[in-house]
Design a protein around this motif. Structure first.
Motif, PDB file in Angstrom:
ATOM      1  N   GLN A 150       0.843  -1.308  -0.033  1.00 48.29           N
ATOM      2  CA  GLN A 150       0.002   0.025  -0.196  1.00 48.29           C
ATOM      3  C   GLN A 150       0.742   1.396  -0.048  1.00 48.29           C
ATOM      4  O   GLN A 150       0.543   2.139  -0.990  1.00 48.29           O
ATOM      5  CB  GLN A 150      -0.926   0.103   1.188  1.00 48.29           C
ATOM      6  CG  GLN A 150      -1.736   1.249   1.278  1.00 48.29           C
ATOM      7  CD  GLN A 150      -2.754   1.285   2.455  1.00 48.29           C
ATOM      8  OE1 GLN A 150      -2.938   0.284   2.965  1.00 48.29           O
ATOM      9  NE2 GLN A 150      -3.137   2.642   2.937  1.00 48.29           N
ATOM     10  N   GLU A 154       1.573   4.199  -2.991  1.00 47.12           N
ATOM     11  CA  GLU A 154       1.197   5.601  -2.674  1.00 47.12           C
ATOM     12  C   GLU A 154       2.442   6.590  -3.156  1.00 47.12           C
ATOM     13  O   GLU A 154       2.200   7.537  -3.708  1.00 47.12           O
ATOM     14  CB  GLU A 154       0.887   5.817  -1.378  1.00 47.12           C
ATOM     15  CG  GLU A 154       0.643   7.022  -0.822  1.00 47.12           C
ATOM     16  CD  GLU A 154       0.207   7.182   0.623  1.00 47.12           C
ATOM     17  OE1 GLU A 154       0.563   8.398   1.140  1.00 47.12           O
ATOM     18  OE2 GLU A 154      -0.091   6.530   1.127  1.00 47.12           O
ATOM     19  N   ASN A 159      -0.344   9.263  -4.713  1.00 48.19           N
ATOM     20  CA  ASN A 159      -1.473   9.145  -4.699  1.00 48.19           C
ATOM     21  C   ASN A 159      -2.129   8.251  -3.689  1.00 48.19           C
ATOM     22  O   ASN A 159      -2.227   7.064  -3.843  1.00 48.19           O
ATOM     23  CB  ASN A 159      -2.193   8.876  -6.134  1.00 48.19           C
ATOM     24  CG  ASN A 159      -3.678   9.143  -6.165  1.00 48.19           C
ATOM     25  OD1 ASN A 159      -4.528   8.646  -5.189  1.00 48.19           O
ATOM     26  ND2 ASN A 159      -4.166   9.411  -7.271  1.00 48.19           N
ATOM     27  N   PRO A 160      -2.437   8.681  -2.593  1.00 47.65           N
ATOM     28  CA  PRO A 160      -2.917   7.671  -1.395  1.00 47.65           C
ATOM     29  C   PRO A 160      -4.257   6.922  -1.627  1.00 47.65           C
ATOM     30  O   PRO A 160      -4.375   5.546  -1.411  1.00 47.65           O
ATOM     31  CB  PRO A 160      -3.345   8.790  -0.065  1.00 47.65           C
ATOM     32  CG  PRO A 160      -2.677   9.881  -0.611  1.00 47.65           C
ATOM     33  CD  PRO A 160      -2.501   9.955  -2.058  1.00 47.65           C
ATOM     34  N   THR A 161      -4.950   7.283  -2.782  1.00 46.52           N
ATOM     35  CA  THR A 161      -6.349   6.597  -3.212  1.00 46.52           C
ATOM     36  C   THR A 161      -5.780   5.424  -3.851  1.00 46.52           C
ATOM     37  O   THR A 161      -6.599   4.247  -3.652  1.00 46.52           O
ATOM     38  CB  THR A 161      -7.400   7.535  -3.766  1.00 46.52           C
ATOM     39  OG1 THR A 161      -7.588   8.754  -2.989  1.00 46.52           O
ATOM     40  CG2 THR A 161      -8.720   6.800  -4.152  1.00 46.52           C
ATOM     41  N   LEU A 162      -5.037   5.669  -4.816  1.00 44.20           N
ATOM     42  CA  LEU A 162      -4.547   4.427  -5.474  1.00 44.20           C
ATOM     43  C   LEU A 162      -4.012   3.153  -4.591  1.00 44.20           C
ATOM     44  O   LEU A 162      -4.000   2.023  -5.075  1.00 44.20           O
ATOM     45  CB  LEU A 162      -3.359   4.821  -6.651  1.00 44.20           C
ATOM     46  CG  LEU A 162      -4.227   5.419  -7.925  1.00 44.20           C
ATOM     47  CD1 LEU A 162      -3.085   5.805  -8.699  1.00 44.20           C
ATOM     48  CD2 LEU A 162      -4.949   4.429  -8.426  1.00 44.20           C
ATOM     49  N   ILE A 164      -4.746   2.873  -1.485  1.00 46.91           N
ATOM     50  CA  ILE A 164      -5.725   1.993  -0.804  1.00 46.91           C
ATOM     51  C   ILE A 164      -6.442   1.132  -1.886  1.00 46.91           C
ATOM     52  O   ILE A 164      -6.843  -0.263  -1.551  1.00 46.91           O
ATOM     53  CB  ILE A 164      -6.864   3.049  -0.323  1.00 46.91           C
ATOM     54  CG1 ILE A 164      -6.177   3.748   0.883  1.00 46.91           C
ATOM     55  CG2 ILE A 164      -8.080   2.169   0.025  1.00 46.91           C
ATOM     56  CD1 ILE A 164      -6.827   4.908   1.157  1.00 46.91           C
ATOM     57  N   ILE A 165      -6.766   1.425  -3.141  1.00 49.67           N
ATOM     58  CA  ILE A 165      -7.704   0.858  -3.898  1.00 49.67           C
ATOM     59  C   ILE A 165      -7.076  -0.436  -4.529  1.00 49.67           C
ATOM     60  O   ILE A 165      -7.531  -1.679  -4.420  1.00 49.67           O
ATOM     61  CB  ILE A 165      -8.157   1.725  -4.961  1.00 49.67           C
ATOM     62  CG1 ILE A 165      -9.240   2.456  -4.645  1.00 49.67           C
ATOM     63  CG2 ILE A 165      -9.024   0.538  -6.010  1.00 49.67           C
ATOM     64  CD1 ILE A 165      -9.943   3.696  -5.701  1.00 49.67           C
ATOM     65  N   ILE A 192     -10.229  -2.688   1.712  1.00 44.25           N
ATOM     66  CA  ILE A 192     -10.606  -1.153   1.708  1.00 44.25           C
ATOM     67  C   ILE A 192     -10.601  -0.671   3.133  1.00 44.25           C
ATOM     68  O   ILE A 192      -9.797   0.286   3.537  1.00 44.25           O
ATOM     69  CB  ILE A 192     -12.079  -0.979   1.130  1.00 44.25           C
ATOM     70  CG1 ILE A 192     -11.727  -1.102  -0.536  1.00 44.25           C
ATOM     71  CG2 ILE A 192     -12.599   0.270   1.060  1.00 44.25           C
ATOM     72  CD1 ILE A 192     -10.883  -0.185  -1.238  1.00 44.25           C
ATOM     73  N   LEU A 196      -7.974   1.884   4.645  1.00 47.33           N
ATOM     74  CA  LEU A 196      -8.217   3.138   5.319  1.00 47.33           C
ATOM     75  C   LEU A 196      -7.786   3.545   6.380  1.00 47.33           C
ATOM     76  O   LEU A 196      -7.370   4.537   6.688  1.00 47.33           O
ATOM     77  CB  LEU A 196      -9.819   3.268   5.032  1.00 47.33           C
ATOM     78  CG  LEU A 196     -10.428   3.739   3.525  1.00 47.33           C
ATOM     79  CD1 LEU A 196     -11.834   3.531   3.563  1.00 47.33           C
ATOM     80  CD2 LEU A 196     -10.080   4.896   2.873  1.00 47.33           C
ATOM     81  N   LYS A 199      -3.875   3.939   6.358  1.00 46.30           N
ATOM     82  CA  LYS A 199      -3.552   5.481   5.778  1.00 46.30           C
ATOM     83  C   LYS A 199      -3.692   6.306   7.043  1.00 46.30           C
ATOM     84  O   LYS A 199      -3.047   7.305   7.265  1.00 46.30           O
ATOM     85  CB  LYS A 199      -4.431   5.665   4.736  1.00 46.30           C
ATOM     86  CG  LYS A 199      -4.227   7.035   4.238  1.00 46.30           C
ATOM     87  CD  LYS A 199      -2.984   7.441   3.739  1.00 46.30           C
ATOM     88  CE  LYS A 199      -2.654   8.846   3.445  1.00 46.30           C
ATOM     89  NZ  LYS A 199      -1.212   9.088   3.123  1.00 46.30           N
TER      90      LYS A 199
END
Length: 233
Positions: A150, A154, A159-162, A164-165, A192, A196, A199
């Motif tokens: 993870q 990032e 990109n933190p969202t990437l 996570i996903i 997920i 989250l 993070k």
């Protein structure tokens, strides 16, 4: 090779080795030991193989990346926070997973996973194997999926969202060996939630404890639940 290149190879290596361990460990065990099918002995050996994957990635990090294995510095919390966080995560995952599974079964009626059916007699009253299995999943998967993959995704894409996903998607795919949609989407949902949390709170130990708790309670339930109700898993 730049740092991002090393991270990319490490992520690919992690996923390929884990996928190979989950897909091909039993055929390899049969070839080497002659043990056929999923038995207590072959399942135990397969858990050792998964630990070896973790060791390989630790060595890759130490020799090639030459940096900290956990890019996110662990944050310390009080015992009360640990308790509240573990219980909150547990119930979010269990309730959310149950709702998701119900929706899947409503739209796509699935038969019980053949692999899960084969595991019922293996885990029946085998508390040592249950402990080994839960510890292996909790420690290895959390260190590799949340702790290793993870934050590197990032960093690569900023990109933190990437992070996570993608880590959650990979986590779901790795559970596809059970052969049902629910056994992919359920772990994806948990991935997920865990990603989250990691993070936000930067604490892998809480995730390990919660992951262990989810698996342990589920496997212990195999000793008491009627086989016709296994679809809840």
């Amino acid at each position: 090779m730049g740092v991002n290149g090393k991270y990319s190879i490490g992520i690919l290596l992690t996923f390929v080795l884990l996928a190979a361990a989950m897909l091909y460990s039993f055929p390899i065990i049969t070839l080497i030991t002659g043990i056929r099918g999923i038995t207590a002995d072959s399942f135990f050996i397969s858990r050792i193989i998964i630990w070896i994957v973790l060791i390989i990635i630790f060595l890759y990090n130490m020799i090639i990346e030459k940096g900290p294995f956990l890019l996110k510095k662990e944050t310390s919390y009080s015992t009360l926070f640990y308790g509240k966080a573990v219980l909150s995560l547990y119930f979010i995952c269990i309730i959310g997973g149950a709702v998701l599974n119900a929706i899947i079964l409503f739209f796509v009626p699935e038969k019980i996973s053949d692999k899960l059916l084969n595991l019922v007699p293996v885990f029946k009253n085998n508390y040592f194997l249950i402990m080994v299995t839960c510890l292996t999943a909790a420690i290895v998967e959390e260190f590799l999926m949340r702790g290793y993959i993870q934050p590197r995704i990032e960093k690569i894409y900023n990109n933190p969202t990437l992070g996570i996903i993608i880590s959650a998607v990979l986590f779901g795919i790795l559970h596809s060996t059970y052969g049902t949609i629910g056994q992919v989407l359920g772990p994806f949902f948990i991935g997920i939630v865990f990603a989250l949390f990691y993070k936000r709170y930067s604490n892998i130990k809480i995730l390990i404890i919660c992951h262990f708790m989810i698996d342990f309670i589920s496997l212990m339930a195999l000793n008491f639940i009627d086989i016709k109700h296994l679809s809840v898993f």
